[in-house]
Design a protein around this motif. Sequence first.
Motif, PDB file in Angstrom:
ATOM      1  N   ARG A  52      57.396 -28.789 -73.426  1.00 43.51           N
ATOM      2  CA  ARG A  52      57.864 -29.359 -74.701  1.00 43.51           C
ATOM      3  C   ARG A  52      57.090 -30.599 -75.132  1.00 43.51           C
ATOM      4  NH1 ARG A  52      64.011 -30.054 -73.328  1.00 43.51           N
ATOM      5  NH2 ARG A  52      63.108 -30.283 -71.270  1.00 43.51           N
ATOM      6  N   ILE A  53      56.145 -31.061 -74.330  1.00 40.92           N
ATOM      7  CA  ILE A  53      55.430 -32.308 -74.618  1.00 40.92           C
ATOM      8  C   ILE A  53      54.182 -32.003 -75.437  1.00 40.92           C
ATOM      9  CG2 ILE A  53      54.227 -34.276 -73.616  1.00 40.92           C
ATOM     10  CD1 ILE A  53      55.994 -33.960 -71.144  1.00 40.92           C
ATOM     11  N   ASP A  54      54.067 -32.672 -76.595  1.00 42.31           N
ATOM     12  CA  ASP A  54      52.883 -32.491 -77.444  1.00 42.31           C
ATOM     13  C   ASP A  54      51.732 -33.379 -76.995  1.00 42.31           C
ATOM     14  OD1 ASP A  54      54.162 -30.631 -79.064  1.00 42.31           O
ATOM     15  OD2 ASP A  54      54.984 -32.195 -80.370  1.00 42.31           O
ATOM     16  N   GLU A  55      52.022 -34.644 -76.706  1.00 39.56           N
ATOM     17  CA  GLU A  55      51.003 -35.600 -76.272  1.00 39.56           C
ATOM     18  C   GLU A  55      51.386 -36.122 -74.887  1.00 39.56           C
ATOM     19  OE1 GLU A  55      49.890 -38.599 -79.112  1.00 39.56           O
ATOM     20  OE2 GLU A  55      50.643 -37.352 -80.743  1.00 39.56           O
ATOM     21  N   PRO A  56      50.849 -35.502 -73.843  1.00 38.52           N
ATOM     22  CA  PRO A  56      51.285 -35.847 -72.484  1.00 38.52           C
ATOM     23  C   PRO A  56      51.041 -37.301 -72.092  1.00 38.52           C
ATOM     24  CG  PRO A  56      49.881 -33.894 -72.472  1.00 38.52           C
ATOM     25  CD  PRO A  56      49.894 -34.412 -73.854  1.00 38.52           C
ATOM     26  N   GLU A  57      49.867 -37.848 -72.421  1.00 36.37           N
ATOM     27  CA  GLU A  57      49.582 -39.221 -71.998  1.00 36.37           C
ATOM     28  C   GLU A  57      50.522 -40.203 -72.673  1.00 36.37           C
ATOM     29  OE1 GLU A  57      46.019 -42.362 -71.170  1.00 36.37           O
ATOM     30  OE2 GLU A  57      45.538 -40.326 -71.770  1.00 36.37           O
ATOM     31  N   ALA A  58      50.760 -40.010 -73.952  1.00 40.17           N
ATOM     32  CA  ALA A  58      51.684 -40.894 -74.663  1.00 40.17           C
ATOM     33  C   ALA A  58      53.089 -40.788 -74.066  1.00 40.17           C
ATOM     34  CB  ALA A  58      51.706 -40.545 -76.146  1.00 40.17           C
ATOM     35  N   TYR A  59      53.496 -39.577 -73.734  1.00 34.61           N
ATOM     36  CA  TYR A  59      54.810 -39.375 -73.139  1.00 34.61           C
ATOM     37  C   TYR A  59      54.915 -40.085 -71.791  1.00 34.61           C
ATOM     38  CZ  TYR A  59      58.902 -37.107 -71.184  1.00 34.61           C
ATOM     39  OH  TYR A  59      60.130 -36.878 -70.617  1.00 34.61           O
ATOM     40  N   VAL A  60      53.913 -39.908 -70.927  1.00 36.68           N
ATOM     41  CA  VAL A  60      53.958 -40.517 -69.595  1.00 36.68           C
ATOM     42  C   VAL A  60      53.937 -42.038 -69.712  1.00 36.68           C
ATOM     43  CG1 VAL A  60      52.706 -40.782 -67.410  1.00 36.68           C
ATOM     44  CG2 VAL A  60      52.980 -38.520 -68.419  1.00 36.68           C
ATOM     45  N   ARG A  61      53.112 -42.579 -70.603  1.00 34.01           N
ATOM     46  CA  ARG A  61      53.078 -44.034 -70.797  1.00 34.01           C
ATOM     47  C   ARG A  61      54.436 -44.547 -71.278  1.00 34.01           C
ATOM     48  NH1 ARG A  61      48.189 -46.476 -70.312  1.00 34.01           N
ATOM     49  NH2 ARG A  61      46.403 -45.084 -70.208  1.00 34.01           N
ATOM     50  N   GLN A  62      55.054 -43.825 -72.189  1.00 31.00           N
ATOM     51  CA  GLN A  62      56.378 -44.221 -72.686  1.00 31.00           C
ATOM     52  C   GLN A  62      57.382 -44.238 -71.543  1.00 31.00           C
ATOM     53  OE1 GLN A  62      56.875 -45.044 -75.857  1.00 31.00           O
ATOM     54  NE2 GLN A  62      59.051 -45.344 -75.789  1.00 31.00           N
ATOM     55  N   VAL A  63      57.328 -43.236 -70.678  1.00 27.15           N
ATOM     56  CA  VAL A  63      58.234 -43.195 -69.519  1.00 27.15           C
ATOM     57  C   VAL A  63      57.944 -44.378 -68.595  1.00 27.15           C
ATOM     58  CG1 VAL A  63      58.900 -41.877 -67.464  1.00 27.15           C
ATOM     59  CG2 VAL A  63      58.600 -40.711 -69.639  1.00 27.15           C
ATOM     60  N   LEU A  64      56.666 -44.695 -68.375  1.00 29.75           N
ATOM     61  CA  LEU A  64      56.312 -45.853 -67.533  1.00 29.75           C
ATOM     62  C   LEU A  64      56.935 -47.129 -68.089  1.00 29.75           C
ATOM     63  CD1 LEU A  64      52.500 -45.302 -66.811  1.00 29.75           C
ATOM     64  CD2 LEU A  64      54.354 -45.227 -65.155  1.00 29.75           C
ATOM     65  N   TYR A  65      56.766 -47.356 -69.385  1.00 31.56           N
ATOM     66  CA  TYR A  65      57.283 -48.579 -70.003  1.00 31.56           C
ATOM     67  C   TYR A  65      58.800 -48.642 -69.882  1.00 31.56           C
ATOM     68  CZ  TYR A  65      52.706 -48.220 -72.297  1.00 31.56           C
ATOM     69  OH  TYR A  65      51.378 -48.070 -72.569  1.00 31.56           O
ATOM     70  N   ARG A  66      59.450 -47.531 -70.183  1.00 32.58           N
ATOM     71  CA  ARG A  66      60.912 -47.538 -70.157  1.00 32.58           C
ATOM     72  C   ARG A  66      61.457 -47.697 -68.745  1.00 32.58           C
ATOM     73  NH1 ARG A  66      63.020 -43.836 -75.097  1.00 32.58           N
ATOM     74  NH2 ARG A  66      61.755 -44.913 -76.650  1.00 32.58           N
ATOM     75  N   GLN A  67      60.789 -47.093 -67.764  1.00 31.14           N
ATOM     76  CA  GLN A  67      61.227 -47.275 -66.382  1.00 31.14           C
ATOM     77  C   GLN A  67      61.064 -48.734 -65.963  1.00 31.14           C
ATOM     78  OE1 GLN A  67      58.899 -44.487 -64.082  1.00 31.14           O
ATOM     79  NE2 GLN A  67      60.620 -43.085 -63.953  1.00 31.14           N
ATOM     80  N   GLN A  68      59.976 -49.352 -66.375  1.00 29.01           N
ATOM     81  CA  GLN A  68      59.757 -50.750 -66.019  1.00 29.01           C
ATOM     82  C   GLN A  68      60.811 -51.635 -66.682  1.00 29.01           C
ATOM     83  OE1 GLN A  68      57.953 -51.918 -63.691  1.00 29.01           O
ATOM     84  NE2 GLN A  68      58.382 -54.047 -64.097  1.00 29.01           N
ATOM     85  N   VAL A  69      61.134 -51.338 -67.936  1.00 26.57           N
ATOM     86  CA  VAL A  69      62.185 -52.096 -68.618  1.00 26.57           C
ATOM     87  C   VAL A  69      63.502 -51.924 -67.863  1.00 26.57           C
ATOM     88  CG1 VAL A  69      63.592 -52.172 -70.714  1.00 26.57           C
ATOM     89  CG2 VAL A  69      61.113 -52.088 -70.887  1.00 26.57           C
ATOM     90  N   SER A  70      63.794 -50.719 -67.416  1.00 21.04           N
ATOM     91  CA  SER A  70      65.020 -50.474 -66.659  1.00 21.04           C
ATOM     92  C   SER A  70      65.021 -51.244 -65.348  1.00 21.04           C
ATOM     93  CB  SER A  70      65.182 -48.980 -66.370  1.00 21.04           C
ATOM     94  OG  SER A  70      65.366 -48.279 -67.567  1.00 21.04           O
ATOM     95  N   ARG A  71      63.850 -51.355 -64.725  1.00 22.46           N
ATOM     96  CA  ARG A  71      63.775 -52.095 -63.463  1.00 22.46           C
ATOM     97  C   ARG A  71      64.107 -53.561 -63.654  1.00 22.46           C
ATOM     98  NH1 ARG A  71      58.605 -50.034 -59.898  1.00 22.46           N
ATOM     99  NH2 ARG A  71      59.435 -47.986 -59.458  1.00 22.46           N
ATOM    100  N   TRP A  72      63.566 -54.192 -64.732  1.00 22.48           N
ATOM    101  CA  TRP A  72      63.852 -55.610 -64.858  1.00 22.48           C
ATOM    102  C   TRP A  72      65.211 -55.878 -65.462  1.00 22.48           C
ATOM    103  CZ3 TRP A  72      63.979 -56.843 -70.029  1.00 22.48           C
ATOM    104  CH2 TRP A  72      63.026 -56.307 -70.892  1.00 22.48           C
ATOM    105  N   ARG A  73      65.910 -54.849 -65.862  1.00 20.16           N
ATOM    106  CA  ARG A  73      67.287 -55.018 -66.315  1.00 20.16           C
ATOM    107  C   ARG A  73      68.287 -54.869 -65.173  1.00 20.16           C
ATOM    108  NH1 ARG A  73      67.012 -51.728 -71.990  1.00 20.16           N
ATOM    109  NH2 ARG A  73      66.137 -53.427 -73.197  1.00 20.16           N
ATOM    110  N   LEU A  74      67.810 -54.436 -64.001  1.00 17.59           N
ATOM    111  CA  LEU A  74      68.703 -54.290 -62.862  1.00 17.59           C
ATOM    112  C   LEU A  74      69.314 -55.636 -62.487  1.00 17.59           C
ATOM    113  CD1 LEU A  74      66.694 -51.954 -60.458  1.00 17.59           C
ATOM    114  CD2 LEU A  74      68.766 -51.382 -61.706  1.00 17.59           C
ATOM    115  N   LYS A  75      70.537 -55.602 -62.044  1.00 16.51           N
ATOM    116  CA  LYS A  75      71.196 -56.836 -61.653  1.00 16.51           C
ATOM    117  C   LYS A  75      70.539 -57.430 -60.416  1.00 16.51           C
ATOM    118  CE  LYS A  75      75.762 -58.747 -60.972  1.00 16.51           C
ATOM    119  NZ  LYS A  75      77.186 -58.480 -60.927  1.00 16.51           N
TER     120      LYS A  75
END
Length: 185
Positions: A52-75
């Motif tokens: 279902r992914i049209d642009e794989p690199e953009a998708y993977v980079r977006q996941v990287l950014y969001r995972q990192q944001v989730s990490r620094w939001r951890l208590k």
Amino acid sequence: MDAEAQESFREFVANRSSALLKTAVLLSGGDRHAGEDLLQNALIKAAGRWHRIDEPEAYVRQVLYRQQVSRWRLKWPRRELSVAEPPEPAAGQDTSGAAELRLVMRGALARLTARQRTVLVLRYFEDLPEAEVARILGCSVGTVRSATHRSLARLRALAPELAALGPAAAEQPASRDYSPVEVRQ
């Protein structure tokens, strides 16, 4: 995943994983192991949605950014002990200045907060415009501007030696004489 999709995914990983790993390591503060974990999780998510992914690199980079944001939001952020890796010298070249710059930069980035590091990586390593960084982080453009400004100020405060090591230092004159000059008419 069918055979064609598997081959496409393998090609993508083989071709783009080194560039994506650099981004992941920078996002994780220079910790290669955390960067590898970050990238591996992003690739697992991409593999599950590959058809279902049209642009794989953009998708993977977006996941990287969001995972990192989730990490620094951890208590309670999970931290692993990282050890310095000696730089690999280039054949026949003196790379001590570049290696020193990398080590100083890695140390300074590691001392920034995860949010500050993420903003700097997105703005300067990924070269994304402020509006795109704001969209990725889920905040306003003004917040990105102020966070970038504060992050750069903190980076300069943590590692003032970066000014002396960078390429701009070689272009600047060693010292300027600002003593008064007598003007004759």
